[in-house]
Design a protein around this motif. Structure first.
Motif, PDB file in Angstrom:
ATOM      1  N   GLN A  70       0.806  -1.210   0.000  1.00 22.92           N
ATOM      2  CA  GLN A  70       0.000   0.000   0.000  1.00 22.92           C
ATOM      3  C   GLN A  70       0.847   1.272   0.000  1.00 22.92           C
ATOM      4  OE1 GLN A  70      -3.326   0.179  -0.265  1.00 22.92           O
ATOM      5  NE2 GLN A  70      -3.488  -2.039  -0.407  1.00 22.92           N
ATOM      6  N   THR A  71       2.070   1.204   0.493  1.00 21.24           N
ATOM      7  CA  THR A  71       2.872   2.413   0.660  1.00 21.24           C
ATOM      8  C   THR A  71       3.975   2.558  -0.377  1.00 21.24           C
ATOM      9  OG1 THR A  71       4.315   1.278   2.245  1.00 21.24           O
ATOM     10  CG2 THR A  71       2.430   2.484   3.139  1.00 21.24           C
ATOM     11  N   GLY A  72       4.109   1.612  -1.294  1.00 16.99           N
ATOM     12  CA  GLY A  72       5.125   1.723  -2.333  1.00 16.99           C
ATOM     13  C   GLY A  72       6.422   1.010  -2.018  1.00 16.99           C
ATOM     14  N   GLY A  73       6.435   0.224  -0.953  1.00 17.82           N
ATOM     15  CA  GLY A  73       7.614  -0.580  -0.658  1.00 17.82           C
ATOM     16  C   GLY A  73       7.598  -1.881  -1.448  1.00 17.82           C
ATOM     17  N   VAL A  74       8.627  -2.685  -1.275  1.00 16.85           N
ATOM     18  CA  VAL A  74       8.747  -3.957  -1.996  1.00 16.85           C
ATOM     19  C   VAL A  74       9.221  -5.023  -1.015  1.00 16.85           C
ATOM     20  CG1 VAL A  74       9.763  -5.152  -3.977  1.00 16.85           C
ATOM     21  CG2 VAL A  74       9.405  -2.669  -4.063  1.00 16.85           C
ATOM     22  N   TRP A  75       8.714  -6.230  -1.187  1.00 15.26           N
ATOM     23  CA  TRP A  75       9.165  -7.334  -0.343  1.00 15.26           C
ATOM     24  C   TRP A  75       9.431  -8.569  -1.195  1.00 15.26           C
ATOM     25  CZ3 TRP A  75       6.138 -11.681  -0.517  1.00 15.26           C
ATOM     26  CH2 TRP A  75       4.790 -11.519  -0.900  1.00 15.26           C
ATOM     27  N   ASP A  76      10.358  -9.383  -0.729  1.00 15.43           N
ATOM     28  CA  ASP A  76      10.682 -10.637  -1.409  1.00 15.43           C
ATOM     29  C   ASP A  76      10.923 -11.686  -0.331  1.00 15.43           C
ATOM     30  OD1 ASP A  76      11.361 -12.596  -3.170  1.00 15.43           O
ATOM     31  OD2 ASP A  76      13.363 -11.817  -3.611  1.00 15.43           O
ATOM     32  N   GLU A  77      10.190 -12.787  -0.386  1.00 15.57           N
ATOM     33  CA  GLU A  77      10.332 -13.849   0.609  1.00 15.57           C
ATOM     34  C   GLU A  77      11.507 -14.747   0.216  1.00 15.57           C
ATOM     35  OE1 GLU A  77       7.651 -17.116   3.086  1.00 15.57           O
ATOM     36  OE2 GLU A  77       6.801 -16.077   1.355  1.00 15.57           O
ATOM     37  N   ILE A  78      12.591 -14.665   0.998  1.00 20.53           N
ATOM     38  CA  ILE A  78      13.788 -15.459   0.731  1.00 20.53           C
ATOM     39  C   ILE A  78      13.557 -16.924   1.080  1.00 20.53           C
ATOM     40  CG2 ILE A  78      16.239 -15.711   1.259  1.00 20.53           C
ATOM     41  CD1 ILE A  78      15.410 -13.164  -0.264  1.00 20.53           C
ATOM     42  N   GLU A  79      12.941 -17.137   2.211  1.00 18.29           N
ATOM     43  CA  GLU A  79      12.538 -18.455   2.685  1.00 18.29           C
ATOM     44  C   GLU A  79      11.421 -18.226   3.684  1.00 18.29           C
ATOM     45  OE1 GLU A  79      15.344 -19.743   6.250  1.00 18.29           O
ATOM     46  OE2 GLU A  79      16.520 -19.354   4.434  1.00 18.29           O
ATOM     47  N   PRO A  80      10.738 -19.279   4.136  1.00 23.63           N
ATOM     48  CA  PRO A  80       9.640 -19.044   5.083  1.00 23.63           C
ATOM     49  C   PRO A  80      10.085 -18.207   6.274  1.00 23.63           C
ATOM     50  CG  PRO A  80       9.568 -21.300   4.314  1.00 23.63           C
ATOM     51  CD  PRO A  80      10.828 -20.700   3.748  1.00 23.63           C
ATOM     52  N   GLN A  81       9.371 -17.094   6.504  1.00 20.39           N
ATOM     53  CA  GLN A  81       9.566 -16.187   7.629  1.00 20.39           C
ATOM     54  C   GLN A  81      10.847 -15.360   7.538  1.00 20.39           C
ATOM     55  OE1 GLN A  81       8.776 -19.101  10.974  1.00 20.39           O
ATOM     56  NE2 GLN A  81       7.255 -17.552  11.512  1.00 20.39           N
ATOM     57  N   VAL A  82      11.456 -15.301   6.363  1.00 16.96           N
ATOM     58  CA  VAL A  82      12.621 -14.450   6.138  1.00 16.96           C
ATOM     59  C   VAL A  82      12.374 -13.652   4.855  1.00 16.96           C
ATOM     60  CG1 VAL A  82      15.109 -14.343   5.735  1.00 16.96           C
ATOM     61  CG2 VAL A  82      14.169 -16.079   7.281  1.00 16.96           C
ATOM     62  N   TYR A  83      12.525 -12.304   4.943  1.00 18.10           N
ATOM     63  CA  TYR A  83      12.195 -11.424   3.824  1.00 18.10           C
ATOM     64  C   TYR A  83      13.305 -10.402   3.603  1.00 18.10           C
ATOM     65  CZ  TYR A  83       7.379 -13.089   4.459  1.00 18.10           C
ATOM     66  OH  TYR A  83       6.249 -13.863   4.576  1.00 18.10           O
ATOM     67  N   ASP A  84      13.500 -10.043   2.347  1.00 15.50           N
ATOM     68  CA  ASP A  84      14.220  -8.833   1.994  1.00 15.50           C
ATOM     69  C   ASP A  84      13.176  -7.778   1.656  1.00 15.50           C
ATOM     70  OD1 ASP A  84      16.738  -9.767   2.412  1.00 15.50           O
ATOM     71  OD2 ASP A  84      17.161 -10.218   0.307  1.00 15.50           O
ATOM     72  N   VAL A  85      13.288  -6.608   2.279  1.00 15.89           N
ATOM     73  CA  VAL A  85      12.284  -5.569   2.072  1.00 15.89           C
ATOM     74  C   VAL A  85      12.978  -4.258   1.720  1.00 15.89           C
ATOM     75  CG1 VAL A  85      10.695  -6.665   3.685  1.00 15.89           C
ATOM     76  CG2 VAL A  85      12.190  -4.843   4.501  1.00 15.89           C
ATOM     77  N   ALA A  86      12.331  -3.506   0.846  1.00 17.79           N
ATOM     78  CA  ALA A  86      12.711  -2.124   0.557  1.00 17.79           C
ATOM     79  C   ALA A  86      11.578  -1.257   1.072  1.00 17.79           C
ATOM     80  CB  ALA A  86      12.924  -1.920  -0.942  1.00 17.79           C
ATOM     81  N   LEU A  87      11.879  -0.477   2.074  1.00 18.86           N
ATOM     82  CA  LEU A  87      10.858   0.351   2.699  1.00 18.86           C
ATOM     83  C   LEU A  87      10.500   1.526   1.796  1.00 18.86           C
ATOM     84  CD1 LEU A  87      12.120   0.373   6.387  1.00 18.86           C
ATOM     85  CD2 LEU A  87      10.410  -1.107   5.344  1.00 18.86           C
ATOM     86  N   PRO A  88       9.322   2.130   1.994  1.00 19.81           N
ATOM     87  CA  PRO A  88       8.914   3.267   1.161  1.00 19.81           C
ATOM     88  C   PRO A  88       9.904   4.418   1.276  1.00 19.81           C
ATOM     89  CG  PRO A  88       7.086   2.464   2.496  1.00 19.81           C
ATOM     90  CD  PRO A  88       8.293   1.768   2.990  1.00 19.81           C
TER      91      PRO A  88
END
Length: 372
Positions: free
Chosen positions: A25-43
């Motif tokens: 909703q805010t323009g960020g990006v997320w990628d699930e590397i493995e279950p319960q672990v994410y790489d995120v780019a915040l807005p």
């Protein structure tokens, strides 16, 4: 970095679902590397923790503490951590209240009269439908945040919904929050049903949440007290051993006995003061405080049918009762007794033509219910 799955049908933890929806909703990006672990780019404009920069930085988050050893650069994402608190606060500032309309319901149920007769009993009488009106019935979902603070801090989000028509708790919160059935505009447009104020609904929700928090606090208070008692027991044993050692030194002392006795007395007094101070510190740390605040609310206008039924007894006495048909659950809602207000499905038509619940019926009135 791109999305790897849709939020629809995601059955992971509420915090994970929040993160993904917030970033979408805010323009960020997320990628699930493995279950319960994410790489995120915040807005853009969102400050990353520990001086990692803002906007263009990528942050690895782990929702499972056991995943941290395999991802040493990751930060733990849980309630109470600085980043999650920052994102929650930002989400709150973007919208603390909202309103949607529930759509896609069948407002012309098949064989409504017989459905009412199977669910509702009025003795000794039969029922007939007089009028049926489709109205919007307001239901408000509240999200409260509670924080239990002692020697550690624990935060919880407690949701609760109130039906503003009857002024009672809604038990099917997940169903009325189905995102596929919520719209910004009504379809069809319907008049509003009678309802209590939003403030009155909030007071009801807050009272119910306070009862839940009291039960949770009692459990945590007992656990804290038991843990504190164990720690105090160990502390007292430690100082008892220290006093025993002083006594052993006294037995071994041969020279300057008077001077040694004075030093032992001072040491024993110092041990007593230190013991009491450390016990007081333990008790202070074990005191539990609970804080409560309203995070958000959402008003959902749901179409329901207000059905006015006539009640006729064998001696031709007549009465009236208003019931609400919920097309979402395909059932009638428990009807408040006109006398005591207690919700019920079983009523009696008294001689004066008033329909009352079985608890309010005069003695000697009643009989086998008729559903003809």
């Amino acid at each position: 970095m791109t999305r790897v799955e849709s939020l629809t049908g995601d059955h992971r933890s509420p915090l994970e679902a929040f993160l993904k929806q917030y970033l979408d909703q805010t323009g960020g990006v997320w990628d699930e590397i493995e279950p319960q672990v994410y790489d995120v780019a915040l807005p853009d404009g969102t400050e990353l923790p520990t001086g990692r920069g803002s906007g263009s930085g990528v942050l690895r988050l782990a929702f499972d503490p056991e995943a941290l050893p395999e991802h040493p650069s990751a930060q733990l994402a849980s309630f109470g951590t600085p980043l999650v608190d920052r994102l929650l606060n930002d989400a709150l500032q973007r919208g603390r209240a909202g309103q949607f309309f529930f759509i896609g319901l069948n407002l012309q149920p098949h064989d409504l009269l017989n459905r009412l007769r199977r669910s509702l009993t009025v003795a000794p009488a039969t029922i007939q439908i007089k009028t049926v009106r489709a109205l919007h019935f307001p239901q408000v979902a509240f999200w409260f945040q509670t924080a239990f603070v002692s020697d550690q801090k624990e935060q919880m989000v407690l949701p609760l919904a109130i039906d503003l028509h009857y002024g009672r708790e809604v038990r099917h919160l997940e169903q009325i929050l189905d995102p596929t059935r919520l719209a910004e505009h009504a379809s069809p447009a319907l008049p509003p049903a009678r309802a209590i104020s939003l403030q009155a609904g909030y007071q009801l929700a807050r009272g119910q949440i306070l009862r839940s928090i009291a039960a949770l606090a009692n459990n945590r208070g007992r656990e804290l007290s038991e843990r504190c008692d164990v720690q105090i027991g160990r502390l007292q044993q430690y100082y008892a051993d220290m006093r025993l050692e002083l006594d052993e030194q006294k037995k071994r002392a041969t020279a300057n006995a008077e001077e040694a006795a004075g030093r032992r007395a001072e040491r024993q007094a110092a041990l007593a003061r230190e013991e009491q101070l450390r016990i007081a510190e333990l008790r202070q740390k074990s005191q539990l405080q609970a804080d409560l605040r309203l995070l958000q609310l959402l008003r959902v206008e749901q179409p329901k049918l207000l059905v006015q039924i006539s009640v006729t007894a064998a001696d031709h006495a007549t009465g009236r009762l208003d019931v609400v048909w919920d097309p979402l659950l395909e059932t009638i809602e428990a009807v408040p007794c006109p006398v005591c207000g207690k919700p019920s499905y079983e009523f009696t038509l008294n001689k004066s033509g008033q329909v009352v619940c079985d608890s309010c019926k005069p003695s000697g009135v009643g009989g086998k219910p008729s559903k003809r």
